[in-house]
Design an enzyme around this catalytic site. Structure first.
Site, PDB file in Angstrom:
ATOM      1  N   LYS A   1     -18.790 -54.438   2.319  1.00 18.60           N
ATOM      2  CA  LYS A   1     -19.733 -54.152   3.410  1.00 18.60           C
ATOM      3  C   LYS A   1     -19.089 -54.563   4.730  1.00 18.60           C
ATOM      4  CE  LYS A   1     -24.746 -54.747   3.574  1.00 18.60           C
ATOM      5  NZ  LYS A   1     -25.774 -55.791   3.397  1.00 18.60           N
ATOM      6  N   VAL A   2     -19.022 -53.611   5.649  1.00 22.11           N
ATOM      7  CA  VAL A   2     -18.446 -53.891   6.969  1.00 22.11           C
ATOM      8  C   VAL A   2     -19.462 -53.495   8.039  1.00 22.11           C
ATOM      9  CG1 VAL A   2     -16.062 -53.495   6.179  1.00 22.11           C
ATOM     10  CG2 VAL A   2     -17.330 -51.611   7.203  1.00 22.11           C
TER      11      VAL A   2
END
Ligand code: E4P
Length: 217
Positions: free
Chosen positions: A83-84
């Protein structure tokens, strides 16, 4: 529609997974804090419980460091979605990590323009935050409808993962729009089973049953 559970609480995930309704899990730094657990340890445990995508979020803010953290998180298990955040550096990290064949969830999306960039950068999932948009007086679900339309117009394959879900209505509205995934806290997923007419109907049936004087077992 897929259901992800938005928590790092292993006991809560286990209970929902046993019912067969969990297709994946999303976590974030705040949820890791709430769990009181070590991120690497708890993420590994969750990945063993749920075969679907488990989102684990990077905390670096520069692309190179995000990529390094993403690789480390992805090495925990085969079902990690890195997750960015939806920042310029986050998009760069998304491009590199997705190019390596990893699942990437681009989070903290608050506009259709951001969602277009995430799809172009190869995101597996885009996470628009409906609850936080509602909190500031916007209509979170309008964003989901816009992204659905745009992605369909151009056949983007990035999956719309509705996040910051606060109510059962959010879940059903996302389903009507045709979102691919909803991630919701355990309490919201459990609340989906409740209806006052179910409670009232069951009470009446049980009262009548008592009057028959019968037993099944
Ligand atoms: C999920 O990926 C998000 O991190 C989460 O849904 C955020 O929810 P919140 O706005 O209730 O913190």
């Amino acid at each position: 529609m897929k259901f992800f559970v938005d928590t790092a609480d292993v006991a809560a995930i286990r209970e929902l997974a046993e019912l067969g309704i969990v297709d994946g899990v999303t976590t974030n730094p705040s949820l890791i804090l709430k769990s009181g657990r070590d991120i690497l340890e708890v993420t590994r445990e969750i990945c063993a419980l749920v075969p679907g995508p488990v989102s684990a979020e990077v905390v670096a803010t520069e692309a190179a460091a995000m990529i390094a953290e993403g690789r480390k998180l992805a090495a925990l298990a085969g079902n990690i979605a890195v997750k960015v955040p939806l920042t310029w550096d986050g998009l760069k990290a998304c491009k590199v990590l997705s190019g390596e064949g990893r699942m990437v969830n681009v989070t903290l999306c608050f506009s259709a323009a951001q969602a277009i960039l995430a799809a172009k950068a190869g995101a597996t999932f885009i996470s628009p935050f409906v609850g936080r948009l509602d909190d500031v007086g916007a209509e979170g679900m309008d964003l989901i409808a816009d992204i659905r339309k745009i992605y369909d117009n151009y056949r983007f394959t990035t999956q719309i993962l509705v996040a910051s879900v606060r109510s059962v209505a959010h879940v059903t509205e996302a389903a009507v729009i045709g979102a691919d995934v909803v991630t919701a806290p355990p309490a919201v997923l459990k609340a989906m089973a409740s209806h006052p007419l179910t409670d009232r109907g069951l009470e009446a049936f049980l009262q009548d049953w008592a009057r028959t004087g019968q037993k099944i077992l």
